[in-house]
Design an enzyme around this catalytic site. Structure first.
Site, short mmCIF file in Angstrom:
data_model
loop_
_atom_site.label_atom_id
_atom_site.label_comp_id
_atom_site.label_asym_id
_atom_site.label_seq_id
_atom_site.Cartn_x
_atom_site.Cartn_y
_atom_site.Cartn_z
N CYS A 131 0.83 -1.20 0.00
CA CYS A 131 0.00 0.00 0.00
C CYS A 131 0.87 1.25 0.00
O CYS A 131 1.92 1.29 0.65
CB CYS A 131 -0.88 0.03 1.24
SG CYS A 131 -2.02 -1.35 1.31
N ARG A 153 5.64 -1.25 -6.31
CA ARG A 153 5.52 -2.05 -5.10
C ARG A 153 4.31 -2.99 -5.14
O ARG A 153 4.18 -3.84 -4.28
CB ARG A 153 5.35 -1.14 -3.88
CG ARG A 153 6.61 -0.45 -3.58
CD ARG A 153 6.36 0.84 -2.85
NE ARG A 153 7.65 1.45 -2.67
CZ ARG A 153 8.38 1.27 -1.59
NH1 ARG A 153 7.93 0.58 -0.57
NH2 ARG A 153 9.57 1.81 -1.50
N TRP A 168 -3.41 -2.77 -1.40
CA TRP A 168 -3.49 -4.20 -1.55
C TRP A 168 -4.55 -4.65 -0.56
O TRP A 168 -4.42 -4.41 0.64
CB TRP A 168 -2.14 -4.87 -1.26
CG TRP A 168 -1.73 -5.71 -2.41
CD1 TRP A 168 -2.56 -6.32 -3.32
CD2 TRP A 168 -0.41 -6.04 -2.81
NE1 TRP A 168 -1.82 -7.00 -4.25
CE2 TRP A 168 -0.51 -6.86 -3.96
CE3 TRP A 168 0.85 -5.74 -2.29
CZ2 TRP A 168 0.60 -7.37 -4.60
CZ3 TRP A 168 1.93 -6.25 -2.94
CH2 TRP A 168 1.83 -7.06 -4.09
N ASN A 220 -2.77 2.43 5.94
CA ASN A 220 -1.99 1.21 5.75
C ASN A 220 -2.00 0.45 7.06
O ASN A 220 -1.72 1.03 8.11
CB ASN A 220 -0.52 1.54 5.39
CG ASN A 220 -0.40 2.09 3.99
OD1 ASN A 220 -1.34 2.00 3.19
ND2 ASN A 220 0.75 2.65 3.67
N GLY A 221 -2.27 -0.84 7.02
CA GLY A 221 -2.29 -1.64 8.24
C GLY A 221 -3.54 -2.48 8.33
O GLY A 221 -4.36 -2.48 7.41
N GLU A 244 17.79 -20.91 8.77
CA GLU A 244 17.72 -19.57 8.17
C GLU A 244 18.56 -18.56 8.97
O GLU A 244 19.23 -17.70 8.40
CB GLU A 244 16.26 -19.12 8.07
CG GLU A 244 16.02 -17.71 7.57
CD GLU A 244 16.59 -17.41 6.18
OE1 GLU A 244 17.04 -18.33 5.48
OE2 GLU A 244 16.62 -16.23 5.82
N LYS A 263 21.67 -16.44 7.39
CA LYS A 263 21.77 -14.97 7.42
C LYS A 263 23.13 -14.55 7.95
O LYS A 263 23.77 -13.66 7.41
CB LYS A 263 20.66 -14.34 8.30
CG LYS A 263 19.29 -14.36 7.74
CD LYS A 263 19.04 -13.45 6.56
CE LYS A 263 19.34 -14.06 5.25
NZ LYS A 263 18.46 -14.96 4.60
N GLU A 298 25.96 -15.34 5.39
CA GLU A 298 25.88 -14.54 4.16
C GLU A 298 26.45 -13.13 4.33
O GLU A 298 27.15 -12.65 3.46
CB GLU A 298 24.42 -14.35 3.74
CG GLU A 298 23.83 -15.49 2.98
CD GLU A 298 22.45 -15.15 2.44
OE1 GLU A 298 21.55 -14.81 3.26
OE2 GLU A 298 22.25 -15.20 1.23
N HIS A 319 24.55 -36.14 18.11
CA HIS A 319 25.06 -37.09 17.11
C HIS A 319 26.24 -36.52 16.33
O HIS A 319 26.47 -36.90 15.19
CB HIS A 319 23.93 -37.50 16.17
CG HIS A 319 22.79 -38.15 16.90
ND1 HIS A 319 22.82 -39.45 17.33
CD2 HIS A 319 21.60 -37.64 17.31
CE1 HIS A 319 21.69 -39.73 17.97
NE2 HIS A 319 20.93 -38.64 17.97
N LYS A 361 21.67 -11.39 -6.03
CA LYS A 361 20.29 -11.41 -5.54
C LYS A 361 19.49 -12.52 -6.20
O LYS A 361 18.69 -13.19 -5.57
CB LYS A 361 19.63 -10.05 -5.79
CG LYS A 361 18.20 -9.94 -5.28
CD LYS A 361 18.15 -10.04 -3.77
CE LYS A 361 16.75 -10.10 -3.20
NZ LYS A 361 16.75 -10.69 -1.85
C1 AGP Z 1 18.94 -15.65 0.74
O1 AGP Z 1 19.37 -14.77 1.70
C2 AGP Z 1 19.83 -15.90 -0.36
N1 AGP Z 1 20.46 -14.79 -0.90
C3 AGP Z 1 19.52 -17.07 -1.27
O2 AGP Z 1 19.63 -18.22 -0.51
C4 AGP Z 1 18.13 -17.08 -1.98
O3 AGP Z 1 17.12 -17.28 -1.05
C5 AGP Z 1 18.11 -18.17 -3.04
O4 AGP Z 1 19.09 -17.89 -4.01
C6 AGP Z 1 16.77 -18.35 -3.70
O5 AGP Z 1 16.37 -17.21 -4.38
P1 AGP Z 1 14.90 -17.03 -4.90
O6 AGP Z 1 14.01 -17.02 -3.71
O7 AGP Z 1 14.91 -15.75 -5.66
O8 AGP Z 1 14.61 -18.21 -5.78
#
Ligand code: AGP
Length: 613
Positions: free
Chosen positions: A2, A27, A74, A100-101, A486, A490, A493, A509, A608
């Site tokens: 939104c 967006r 949205w 928004n919300g 995850e 993070k 990365e 284990h 990305k």
């Molecule tokens: C996430 O922080 C990563 N940069 C990477 O693992 C990403 O999630 C993965 O490459 C999948 O990308 P996608 O969701 O655009 O398919």
């Protein structure tokens, strides 16, 4: 997501507002509207669909005036049609507002207002706000006072902007929590309001970002700022860069930090339009799912890479638990070469932020070639994954710029929860009461995320303590096992610290051999069905002298007494808890990387979107 734009000044408000909305178009939204004060009266034009439809409406019935507000929406409550589009006008025609919300308590408020004789013209939660404002305006108070009293009734996170024909010299804008920002832009004898700076950047660089529970009363000459409790505040405008990238970051230092905070808004938007809170039903029309097919599905194979694959791991737990359909999660690059077993009743569900990841697309093609039905959960609208799917769920998270995925991790968690409830409903494996209870929990998610985000300063302190570590282990079980994966991803990365996620039960284990003072262990121990087991793991970890950082539910004194540091999260429904427990881990990774002086948004060696094998 939104978007909001407002204008007061000597120029014609209409083109300024429409071009601001245009700049927020990328967006995503499903309806748009504008309200302008013309000849002493408020006039609204709004329609479903894209801005072009609104532009046509305005061409056919022009609007001219010096005060106005606009919105791209949205849908959250009610379909994306013209009568549910913003701005919303009250019964008197004297007030109009955009929002928004999610008004979490809108059903109760609507009943209360209906009992006072209010007639509702839309299905939205937003409409209750305008009627509440009118309730107080009828006591002849200024608009800001009526707004203050009205907003006092709302639960949840909100950005609200309103104007009144009674007071043509002002815009009232307020922010509660973080349903997206509200920024006030300063011009020469004119002022602007926007949810996002790019909307007004062509007019001004001087802005004030409202904090939570602040309200601005904006006139041509400037603004006054106050808390929602009525206390006057001083302010100094920030100067934002002309650089559109810097402008896009708004009040945040990095895109990643912005996107972590945007989760209240992105979670609101991913729920948007998919939930009928009154009937307790999930609506995912783009999935093209019939009851007959839902009953026939024999297996769902989730394919994805990286963060998206970790999101899929939660999907497995939820879909099996709620809908009782067997689910496998496969890394896309493995699935495509694995000779998978697929029947005509198998669904291959791809999860992808970009919708362009080469391995995911190839795995989808493999699934299709073997006769599976292809579904996808995708953020980028119109991407290849979305186009080749038989049905899809759009994450509706808005653009994710930071290479490390954050809001595109939490959105598919919620999407898969909704999918699980829909499948269970169509297959008749849950009662109406169970379905309603599961659906009702969704309304709380954005606020719970907001509560976790509010603890950022505490997380930053823990980051200070951990910034020099070389290794780190993350342990989680059940629904929070993917959170451990995850969280570790993070950290590695963006901080380049070696980190591994592990199922808690596997600790003994192997990984336990690593435990000593130099190996911090991050333990997911929120109050869920696995908490006792995780507490025992904290004890075993401490016995081997590894420092423990626990993610725990507020008030859990047992965890507090054992762990070296605690990252608190609010009490929440356990099946949705991973949406919230990952937030302190995103923030922890972010702050550690910042303290190490690293390029948070563009970490080395990473892209990305991985469009090559
Ligand atoms: C996430 O922080 C990563 N940069 C990477 O693992 C990403 O999630 C993965 O490459 C999948 O990308 P996608 O969701 O655009 O398919």
């Amino acid at each position: 997501m939104c978007g909001i734009v407002g204008y007061i000044g000597p120029r014609d408000a209409t083109p300024i507002i429409l071009s601001g909305l245009k700049r927020l178009e990328y967006r995503g939204y499903d309806s748009a509207g504008i309200a302008v004060l013309q000849d002493g009266k408020l006039h609204v034009r709004r329609d479903a669909g894209k801005l072009n439809r609104l532009l046509t409406l305005v061409e056919e019935k022009p609007l001219n005036g010096h005060l106005g507000i606009g919105h791209t929406r949205w849908a959250t409550h009610g379909e994306p049609n013209a009568r549910n589009a913003h701005p919303h006008m009250g019964a008197t025609g004297e007030v109009v507002l955009v929002h928004n919300g999610i008004v979490e308590n809108f059903l109760a408020l609507r009943e209360e207002l209906a009992a006072e004789g209010v007639e509702f013209k839309s299905d939205t939660d937003t409409e209750v706000i305008v009627h509440l404002v009118e309730r107080y305006l009828s006591q002849d108070v200024p608009l800001e006072e009526a707004a203050r009293q009205a907003l006092g009734h709302l639960h949840g996170h909100h950005g609200v902007v309103m104007i009144s024909s009674r007071e043509p010299d002002k815009i009232v804008a307020a922010r509660i929590g973080n349903a997206g920002g509200v920024a006030i832009g300063f011009g020469e004898g004119e002022m602007f309001v926007a949810s996002d700076i790019p909307a007004i950047l062509e007019h001004t660089r001087k802005v004030v970002f409202l904090e939570s529970r602040q309200m601005a009363v904006v006139s041509r000459a400037g603004m006054t700022l106050q808390t929602l409790e009525g206390e006057a505040l001083d302010y100094t405008p920030d100067t934002v860069s002309w650089d559109p990238v810097a402008a896009e970051k708004g009040e945040y230092r990095h895109f990643m930090q912005k996107e972590i905070h945007e989760q209240i808004r992105s979670l609101t938007d991913t729920i948007a339009g998919r939930v009928d809170f009154e009937e307790g039903r999930i609506l995912l029309p783009q999935l093209n799912l019939t009851e007959d097919f839902a009953r026939r599905i024999d297996r769902i194979i989730i394919i994805a890479c990286g963060t998206a694959a970790y999101a899929g791991m939660l999907g497995k737990v939820l879909i099996e638990k709620i809908a009782r359909i067997p689910v496998e999660v496969d890394i896309a690059s493995e699935f495509r070469y694995r000779d998978p077993i697929i029947t005509p009743d198998t669904v291959v569900l791809a999860i992808s932020q970009s919708g362009e990841t080469a391995d995911t697309l190839a795995a989808m093609a493999e699934g299709k070639a073997r006769g599976a039905t292809l579904w996808s959960i995708v953020n980028v609208i119109g991407s290849q994954a979305m186009r080749i799917s038989d049905g899809y769920i759009s994450m509706q998270s808005g653009p994710e710029i930071g290479v490390a995925s954050t809001k595109a991790y939490t959105a598919p968690l919620v999407d898969q929860y909704m999918l699980a409830v829909l499948l269970a409903d169509l297959r008749g494996v849950i009662s109406a009461e169970e379905r309603k209870a599961l659906v009702a929990e969704l309304a709380r998610v954005p606020d719970l995320a907001g509560q976790a985000l509010a603890r950022e300063p505490e997380v930053a302190k823990v980051a200070e303590a951990l910034k020099d570590i070389s290794h780190c282990l993350y342990l989680g079980r059940g629904v929070n096992m993917p959170t451990a994966y995850e969280g570790a991803l993070k950290l590695k990365e963006i901080s380049y610290i070696h980190a591994e996620g592990y199922p808690g039960g596997e600790m003994k284990h192997g990984p336990i051999a690593l435990f000593d003072e130099s190996m911090p262990v991050i333990v997911l121990a929120p109050r869920d069905p696995w908490v006792d087991k995780m507490i025992s793991q904290i004890e075993q970890t401490k016995a081997r002298r590894s420092p423990v950082v626990a993610v725990a539910t507020e008030g859990d004194e047992v965890v507090a007494s054992l762990a070296d540091h605690v990252l608190w999260v609010p009490e929440m429904p356990w099946m949705l808890s991973p949406v919230v427990t990952v937030i302190p881990l995103q923030l922890l990774a972010y702050h550690i990387a910042v303290l190490r002086g690293l390029d948070v948004d563009q970490p080395r060696n990473l892209a990305k979107s991985v469009t090559v094998e």
